[in-house]
Write an enzyme that holds these catalytic residues in place. Structure first.
Site, short mmCIF file in Angstrom:
data_model
loop_
_atom_site.label_atom_id
_atom_site.label_comp_id
_atom_site.label_asym_id
_atom_site.label_seq_id
_atom_site.Cartn_x
_atom_site.Cartn_y
_atom_site.Cartn_z
N GLU A 111 41.32 35.78 33.70
CA GLU A 111 42.04 35.84 32.35
C GLU A 111 41.60 34.66 31.56
OE1 GLU A 111 46.06 37.81 32.89
OE2 GLU A 111 46.00 35.98 34.01
N GLU A 131 47.08 40.39 40.91
CA GLU A 131 48.49 39.83 40.80
C GLU A 131 49.21 40.84 41.54
OE1 GLU A 131 46.21 37.73 37.69
OE2 GLU A 131 45.89 39.72 38.38
#
Length: 250
Positions: A111, A131
């Site tokens: 990210e 995640e």
């Protein structure tokens, strides 16, 4: 070169080079690194320059957020947007940013690279959003930046499965802009890309980034206002005059 606990910063006249520096933790993004990167952003906001973000020479960009810290965070921490606020700030920096990725860019590390405008990587680099396997979402930008980069369906596949993307696939799907064969070529390729941008008008570059990142509803008005500002800029006149003179002298 200035050194902090988690990053090293090299300031040049036209760019800032930031090297993540937690090799013992595989450059995991922790609270200290977040704070230090906020300091870098503040400096680049005060004096706009290009920015290069890399992971150093150990074959690791950033292997995610610091899981030990993440495990202890609660709903208040989540709402505080600890990582996502930083990545949004990087995304909004005045001039273009480039991530130079070698080895893993996973979770928060991926990210972080998405927050940059462009990405260059080595052939051994790989990206992933694991995640959901850890019981959380990719909440620091991947749910909206990844679809914008690779398309909704492919982004959903990667977010839903946690599958890793190697360099060849990353280039094919538009996740990265360039791939180099050898790690020793990475920084050179990233600086070459920055050199190309540094030849442009800084104001034109800044307004172009602002226009590209603006919501669709801002166009074409934002484009028109930006062009009006540039049409009155002395550098535009100088650059166009030089162009016409070079063409005349051929």
């Amino acid at each position: 070169m200035s050194e902090r606990a988690s990053v090293r910063v090299e300031e040049r006249p036209d760019r800032v080079v930031v090297t993540l520096d937690r090799p013992d933790k595989r450059n995991a993004v922790d609270a200290d690194m977040v704070a230090e990167l906020h300091e870098v952003c503040a400096a680049v906001e005060r004096e706009p320059r290009l920015l290069l973000l890399t992971g150093g020479a150990d074959g690791i960009f950033a292997a995610g957020a610091d899981i030990a810290q993440l495990r202890e965070r609660n709903r208040t921490d989540a709402l505080a947007a600890i990582n996502s606020a930083l990545f949004a700030r990087i995304r909004a920096l005045p001039l273009p940013t480039v991530a130079a990725v070698d080895g893993p860019a996973l979770g928060g590390g991926a990210e972080l690279s998405y927050a940059c405008d462009l990405r260059v990587c080595t052939a051994r680099a790989f990206f992933g959003q694991p995640e959901v396997r850890l019981g959380i979402i990719a909440g620091a930008g991947a749910t909206h930046r990844l679809p914008a980069l690779v398309g909704e369906a492919r982004a959903k596949e990667l977010l839903f499965t946690g599958r890793r993307v190697d360099a060849a696939e990353a280039l094919r799907i538009g996740l990265v802009n360039r791939v180099v064969d050898e790690p020793t070529e990475l920084l050179g390729a990233a600086h070459e890309l920055l050199d190309e941008m540094a030849r442009a008008s800084s104001l034109a570059l800044r307004l172009t980034k602002l226009a590209v990142d603006a919501p669709a509803a801002a166009h074409p008005q934002l484009d028109l206002v930006s062009q009006a500002v540039l049409f009155e800029d002395e550098e535009k006149r100088r650059r166009m005059t030089e162009f016409l003179e070079r063409r005349r002298d051929r």
